[in-house]
Design a protein around this motif. Structure first.
Motif, PDB file in Angstrom:
ATOM      1  N   VAL A   5      -2.024  57.760  -8.932  1.00  0.00           N
ATOM      2  CA  VAL A   5      -1.938  58.008 -10.654  1.00  0.00           C
ATOM      3  C   VAL A   5      -0.434  57.748 -10.835  1.00  0.00           C
ATOM      4  CG1 VAL A   5      -1.791  59.869 -12.356  1.00  0.00           C
ATOM      5  CG2 VAL A   5      -3.639  59.758 -10.810  1.00  0.00           C
ATOM      6  N   VAL A   6       0.047  56.904 -11.927  1.00  0.00           N
ATOM      7  CA  VAL A   6       1.377  56.786 -12.195  1.00  0.00           C
ATOM      8  C   VAL A   6       1.802  57.113 -13.455  1.00  0.00           C
ATOM      9  CG1 VAL A   6       1.447  54.608 -10.816  1.00  0.00           C
ATOM     10  CG2 VAL A   6       0.801  54.344 -13.110  1.00  0.00           C
ATOM     11  N   GLU A   7       3.090  57.354 -13.765  1.00  0.00           N
ATOM     12  CA  GLU A   7       3.520  57.692 -15.168  1.00  0.00           C
ATOM     13  C   GLU A   7       3.041  56.272 -15.974  1.00  0.00           C
ATOM     14  OE1 GLU A   7       5.078  60.322 -16.216  1.00  0.00           O
ATOM     15  OE2 GLU A   7       4.651  61.131 -14.160  1.00  0.00           O
ATOM     16  N   GLY A   8       3.004  56.955 -17.340  1.00  0.00           N
ATOM     17  CA  GLY A   8       2.746  55.898 -18.273  1.00  0.00           C
ATOM     18  C   GLY A   8       1.134  55.793 -18.661  1.00  0.00           C
ATOM     19  N   HIS A   9       0.287  54.764 -18.022  1.00  0.00           N
ATOM     20  CA  HIS A   9      -0.994  54.743 -18.294  1.00  0.00           C
ATOM     21  C   HIS A   9      -1.789  54.458 -17.229  1.00  0.00           C
ATOM     22  CE1 HIS A   9      -3.938  54.812 -21.684  1.00  0.00           C
ATOM     23  NE2 HIS A   9      -4.443  53.602 -21.370  1.00  0.00           N
ATOM     24  N   PRO A  10      -2.332  55.587 -16.490  1.00  0.00           N
ATOM     25  CA  PRO A  10      -3.120  55.402 -15.490  1.00  0.00           C
ATOM     26  C   PRO A  10      -4.442  54.485 -15.464  1.00  0.00           C
ATOM     27  CG  PRO A  10      -3.113  57.747 -16.015  1.00  0.00           C
ATOM     28  CD  PRO A  10      -2.245  56.902 -16.984  1.00  0.00           C
ATOM     29  N   VAL A  11      -5.061  54.728 -16.585  1.00  0.00           N
ATOM     30  CA  VAL A  11      -6.300  53.730 -16.891  1.00  0.00           C
ATOM     31  C   VAL A  11      -6.036  52.432 -16.541  1.00  0.00           C
ATOM     32  CG1 VAL A  11      -8.255  53.319 -18.461  1.00  0.00           C
ATOM     33  CG2 VAL A  11      -6.755  55.703 -18.356  1.00  0.00           C
ATOM     34  N   LYS A  12      -4.679  51.834 -16.770  1.00  0.00           N
ATOM     35  CA  LYS A  12      -4.664  50.438 -16.333  1.00  0.00           C
ATOM     36  C   LYS A  12      -5.135  50.173 -15.011  1.00  0.00           C
ATOM     37  CE  LYS A  12      -1.546  49.092 -19.956  1.00  0.00           C
ATOM     38  NZ  LYS A  12      -0.243  48.609 -20.453  1.00  0.00           N
ATOM     39  N   LEU A  13      -4.641  51.002 -14.093  1.00  0.00           N
ATOM     40  CA  LEU A  13      -4.910  50.772 -12.813  1.00  0.00           C
ATOM     41  C   LEU A  13      -6.558  50.911 -12.547  1.00  0.00           C
ATOM     42  CD1 LEU A  13      -2.197  53.278 -11.197  1.00  0.00           C
ATOM     43  CD2 LEU A  13      -2.190  50.626 -10.991  1.00  0.00           C
ATOM     44  N   LEU A  14      -7.126  51.611 -13.148  1.00  0.00           N
ATOM     45  CA  LEU A  14      -8.664  51.934 -13.068  1.00  0.00           C
ATOM     46  C   LEU A  14      -9.466  50.896 -13.644  1.00  0.00           C
ATOM     47  CD1 LEU A  14     -10.885  53.975 -12.084  1.00  0.00           C
ATOM     48  CD2 LEU A  14     -10.634  54.903 -14.378  1.00  0.00           C
ATOM     49  N   GLU A  15      -8.861  50.180 -14.372  1.00  0.00           N
ATOM     50  CA  GLU A  15      -9.514  48.968 -15.204  1.00  0.00           C
ATOM     51  C   GLU A  15     -10.227  47.941 -14.358  1.00  0.00           C
ATOM     52  OE1 GLU A  15      -9.376  45.840 -18.934  1.00  0.00           O
ATOM     53  OE2 GLU A  15      -7.494  46.633 -18.068  1.00  0.00           O
ATOM     54  N   THR A  32      -9.096  64.318 -13.375  1.00  0.00           N
ATOM     55  CA  THR A  32      -7.510  64.461 -13.064  1.00  0.00           C
ATOM     56  C   THR A  32      -6.471  64.036 -14.086  1.00  0.00           C
ATOM     57  OG1 THR A  32      -7.251  62.555 -12.012  1.00  0.00           O
ATOM     58  CG2 THR A  32      -8.239  64.209 -10.742  1.00  0.00           C
ATOM     59  N   LEU A  33      -6.980  63.355 -15.039  1.00  0.00           N
ATOM     60  CA  LEU A  33      -5.967  62.743 -15.988  1.00  0.00           C
ATOM     61  C   LEU A  33      -5.830  63.850 -17.158  1.00  0.00           C
ATOM     62  CD1 LEU A  33      -7.435  59.228 -16.184  1.00  0.00           C
ATOM     63  CD2 LEU A  33      -5.830  60.124 -14.782  1.00  0.00           C
ATOM     64  N   ASP A  34      -4.776  63.518 -17.897  1.00  0.00           N
ATOM     65  CA  ASP A  34      -4.192  64.400 -18.800  1.00  0.00           C
ATOM     66  C   ASP A  34      -5.111  63.917 -20.178  1.00  0.00           C
ATOM     67  OD1 ASP A  34      -2.706  65.902 -17.451  1.00  0.00           O
ATOM     68  OD2 ASP A  34      -0.910  64.290 -17.895  1.00  0.00           O
ATOM     69  N   GLY A  35      -4.870  64.498 -21.238  1.00  0.00           N
ATOM     70  CA  GLY A  35      -5.452  64.370 -22.624  1.00  0.00           C
ATOM     71  C   GLY A  35      -6.979  64.712 -22.560  1.00  0.00           C
ATOM     72  N   ASP A  36      -7.596  63.831 -23.289  1.00  0.00           N
ATOM     73  CA  ASP A  36      -8.962  63.809 -23.732  1.00  0.00           C
ATOM     74  C   ASP A  36      -9.917  63.279 -22.559  1.00  0.00           C
ATOM     75  OD1 ASP A  36      -8.907  65.429 -25.964  1.00  0.00           O
ATOM     76  OD2 ASP A  36      -9.178  63.655 -27.179  1.00  0.00           O
ATOM     77  N   GLY A  44     -20.948  66.600 -25.855  1.00  0.00           N
ATOM     78  CA  GLY A  44     -20.331  67.330 -26.901  1.00  0.00           C
ATOM     79  C   GLY A  44     -20.219  66.703 -28.155  1.00  0.00           C
ATOM     80  N   ARG A  45     -19.832  67.599 -29.065  1.00  0.00           N
ATOM     81  CA  ARG A  45     -20.140  66.841 -30.533  1.00  0.00           C
ATOM     82  C   ARG A  45     -18.637  66.353 -30.864  1.00  0.00           C
ATOM     83  NH1 ARG A  45     -24.782  67.068 -33.024  1.00  0.00           N
ATOM     84  NH2 ARG A  45     -26.488  68.285 -32.196  1.00  0.00           N
ATOM     85  N   ALA A  46     -17.642  67.109 -30.496  1.00  0.00           N
ATOM     86  CA  ALA A  46     -16.154  66.785 -30.991  1.00  0.00           C
ATOM     87  C   ALA A  46     -15.812  65.594 -30.591  1.00  0.00           C
ATOM     88  CB  ALA A  46     -15.188  67.932 -30.212  1.00  0.00           C
ATOM     89  N   ARG A  47     -15.169  64.882 -31.598  1.00  0.00           N
ATOM     90  CA  ARG A  47     -14.708  63.579 -31.461  1.00  0.00           C
ATOM     91  C   ARG A  47     -13.334  63.436 -30.551  1.00  0.00           C
ATOM     92  NH1 ARG A  47     -14.848  59.742 -36.583  1.00  0.00           N
ATOM     93  NH2 ARG A  47     -14.833  58.129 -35.154  1.00  0.00           N
ATOM     94  N   LEU A  48     -13.091  62.518 -29.689  1.00  0.00           N
ATOM     95  CA  LEU A  48     -11.963  62.555 -28.885  1.00  0.00           C
ATOM     96  C   LEU A  48     -11.153  61.422 -29.256  1.00  0.00           C
ATOM     97  CD1 LEU A  48     -13.750  63.181 -25.590  1.00  0.00           C
ATOM     98  CD2 LEU A  48     -12.799  64.890 -26.752  1.00  0.00           C
ATOM     99  N   GLN A  49     -10.034  61.532 -28.922  1.00  0.00           N
ATOM    100  CA  GLN A  49      -9.171  60.440 -29.094  1.00  0.00           C
ATOM    101  C   GLN A  49      -8.272  60.006 -27.813  1.00  0.00           C
ATOM    102  OE1 GLN A  49      -6.473  60.461 -32.825  1.00  0.00           O
ATOM    103  NE2 GLN A  49      -7.724  62.205 -33.339  1.00  0.00           N
ATOM    104  N   ILE A  50      -8.267  58.712 -27.520  1.00  0.00           N
ATOM    105  CA  ILE A  50      -7.659  58.098 -26.589  1.00  0.00           C
ATOM    106  C   ILE A  50      -6.800  56.720 -27.033  1.00  0.00           C
ATOM    107  CG2 ILE A  50      -9.086  59.093 -24.624  1.00  0.00           C
ATOM    108  CD1 ILE A  50     -10.426  56.205 -24.401  1.00  0.00           C
ATOM    109  N   PRO A  51      -5.941  56.403 -26.217  1.00  0.00           N
ATOM    110  CA  PRO A  51      -5.288  55.095 -26.771  1.00  0.00           C
ATOM    111  C   PRO A  51      -6.242  54.163 -26.877  1.00  0.00           C
ATOM    112  CG  PRO A  51      -4.071  56.323 -24.988  1.00  0.00           C
ATOM    113  CD  PRO A  51      -5.311  56.994 -24.946  1.00  0.00           C
TER     114      PRO A  51
END
Length: 86
Positions: A5-15, A32-36, A44-51
């Motif tokens: 996991v790196v600072e910034g946007h770890p999903v780029k490593l996962l892609e 293990t990631l922050d945010g939603d 669940g019913r709640a809408r989530l937001q990601i970049p």
């Protein structure tokens, strides 16, 4: 598979791994990631937001194939995600 996991946007490593990673491994990483991100794997019913990045769109497409995400709106700066209800 363990990804750093790196600072910034770890999903780029996962892609690049989204086509081959097992679902249980993907869920472990998302928890293990922050945010939603941890909530993406829960019903669940709640809408989530990601970049709104290409990596996040690829992640949502994978989760859609796995039956976790139902729809997402990619026309804004933040992706609004609807999860499966059951």
């Amino acid at each position: 598979m363990i990804l750093p996991v790196v600072e910034g946007h770890p999903v780029k490593l996962l892609e690049p791994h989204l086509v081959s990673i097992r679902t249980d491994e993907l869920f472990t990483i998302l928890r293990t990631l922050d945010g939603d991100y941890p909530d993406l794997i829960e019903v669940g019913r709640a809408r989530l937001q990601i970049p709104n990045t290409s990596a996040d769109r690829a992640l949502l497409q994978r989760l859609k194939q796995d039956g976790i995400v139902s729809t997402y709106d990619e026309h804004k700066s933040q992706l609004k995600v609807n999860r499966k209800h059951k």
